[in-house]
Design a protein around this motif. Structure first.
Motif, PDB file in Angstrom:
ATOM      1  N   ASP A 116       3.010   3.884  -6.316  1.00 54.89           N
ATOM      2  CA  ASP A 116       2.578   5.025  -5.224  1.00 54.89           C
ATOM      3  C   ASP A 116       1.633   4.398  -4.075  1.00 54.89           C
ATOM      4  O   ASP A 116       2.018   4.606  -2.932  1.00 54.89           O
ATOM      5  CB  ASP A 116       1.718   6.030  -5.990  1.00 54.89           C
ATOM      6  N   HIS A 119       3.697   2.846  -1.376  1.00 52.94           N
ATOM      7  CA  HIS A 119       4.255   3.519  -0.345  1.00 52.94           C
ATOM      8  C   HIS A 119       3.408   4.236   0.593  1.00 52.94           C
ATOM      9  O   HIS A 119       3.557   4.214   1.735  1.00 52.94           O
ATOM     10  CB  HIS A 119       5.191   4.897  -1.162  1.00 52.94           C
ATOM     11  N   TYR A 120       2.134   4.515   0.109  1.00 54.53           N
ATOM     12  CA  TYR A 120       1.153   5.071   0.744  1.00 54.53           C
ATOM     13  C   TYR A 120       0.665   4.238   2.174  1.00 54.53           C
ATOM     14  O   TYR A 120       0.691   4.576   3.242  1.00 54.53           O
ATOM     15  CB  TYR A 120      -0.081   5.591   0.192  1.00 54.53           C
ATOM     16  N   VAL A 180       5.851  10.590  -0.689  1.00 55.10           N
ATOM     17  CA  VAL A 180       5.584   9.548  -1.700  1.00 55.10           C
ATOM     18  C   VAL A 180       6.295  10.375  -3.051  1.00 55.10           C
ATOM     19  O   VAL A 180       7.231   9.497  -3.503  1.00 55.10           O
ATOM     20  CB  VAL A 180       4.370   9.215  -1.914  1.00 55.10           C
ATOM     21  N   GLN A 184       9.641   8.330  -5.077  1.00 58.34           N
ATOM     22  CA  GLN A 184       9.768   8.026  -6.264  1.00 58.34           C
ATOM     23  C   GLN A 184      10.674   8.608  -7.296  1.00 58.34           C
ATOM     24  O   GLN A 184      10.787   8.370  -8.394  1.00 58.34           O
ATOM     25  CB  GLN A 184       8.219   8.314  -7.002  1.00 58.34           C
TER      26      GLN A 184
END
Length: 310
Positions: A116, A119-120, A180, A184
């Motif tokens: 995660d 992606h942030y 996000v 995923q």
């Protein structure tokens, strides 16, 4: 007389239209109403409220204008992006977001490929991850809270199961959180091909790095590391969102492994649960098999070894 119909244009037009309509219904309309024409992958689930909100943001920001979400059954595409797309994995996509232009890479198998936090950071500042990226920055999404009324209405419109308590959990979630979450889940209904664990060291021959100690290869490896690995493993391999590469810990276990183990991990990638020399991976890492050559991967291994003083 059978030939008389050709002398009556109106009657001929009506008869022709009727035949075409019957054929269309039999060959196209009726099959579309049968269950076999609407398959679903066994592992496919409806989007959660957070994932659906992220999908709406993906559409709103026009991400499908630059990214496709379909891998064609061609060897080059499968090698680069992963298993080719199946009709059954799009049963809940309304509308489909296949796209037609790849200004950016295909995202059909992005789900679970990165953690995660990757992606942030990527959405906040793509150029910090990929210097030459022309993707816009989406840091502002971190400041925008989700509109719960809109999320609930979209769940109802798509006939997705949800509860008021599920919607309530989104109270403090941002649009970035939702985007996000959507990233995923993309493509996760298709089971990825398992990477077979290699045999133990005692039962297989070791492959040596052909560029071990080669200064030119180490310099090439340094440049390749900066372009492909530094964003996760930090400058000089000191670790960041990914583990440090400058120590003797491998898969969370103290004690180094051989060069060919490093090669296999870079080449094949990592999936949670993957076993390497008896050690179990707990995180993910993409495969570089389709983007880096054998010589380039060995050069990165040589550079990593130089960071470790080996």
């Amino acid at each position: 007389m059978a030939g008389d119909i050709y002398r009556k244009p109106i009657l001929f037009a009506i008869a022709s239209t009727g035949m075409i309509l019957v054929g269309t219904i039999v060959t196209m309309v009726y099959p579309m109403l049968t269950p076999d024409m609407h398959p679903k992958m066994e592992a496919l689930k409806p989007f959660t409220a957070l994932q659906l909100a992220g999908r709406d943001i993906y559409q709103r920001e026009g991400c499908n204008n630059c990214h496709t979400q379909t891998v064609r059954p061609l060897k080059t595409e499968v090698m680069r992006y992963g298993e080719y797309s199946k009709a059954g994995e799009f049963a809940y996509d309304r509308p489909f977001l296949w796209g037609s232009k790849r200004t950016g890479p295909d995202l059909a198998r992005i789900g679970g490929k990165y953690p995660d936090v990757w992606h942030y950071r990527h959405f906040e500042n793509p150029q910090a991850m990929f210097e030459k990226s022309n993707m816009p920055q989406y840091a502002f999404l971190k400041e925008v809270k989700l509109d719960l009324t809109k999320v609930e209405s979209h769940m109802k419109a798509n006939d997705f199961p949800f509860t008021t308590s599920e919607i309530a959990t989104l109270k403090d979630r941002t649009e970035m959180d939702a985007l996000v979450a959507y990233m995923q889940v993309i493509g996760t209904s298709v089971r990825k091909k398992e990477v077979r664990a290699v045999a133990e060291a005692s039962t297989r021959s070791r492959e040596k790095n052909p560029f071990a100690g080669d200064k030119k290869a180490i310099e090439l490896g340094r440049k390749l590391y900066a372009d492909n690995c530094q964003m996760c493993h930090g400058e000089n391999g000191k670790g960041d969102m990914g583990p440090s590469l400058a120590d003797d810990v491998f898969f969370g276990v103290k004690g180094d492994l051989a060069d060919d183990d490093y090669y296999e991990v870079i080449n094949n990638g990592i999936e949670p649960g993957m076993v390497e020399e008896g050690r179990i991976a707990k995180s993910s890492m993409p495969s570089f098999k389709g983007t880096l050559s054998r010589e380039q991967i060995w050069s990165i291994v040589a550079y990593i070894r130089s960071l470790q003083g080996k």
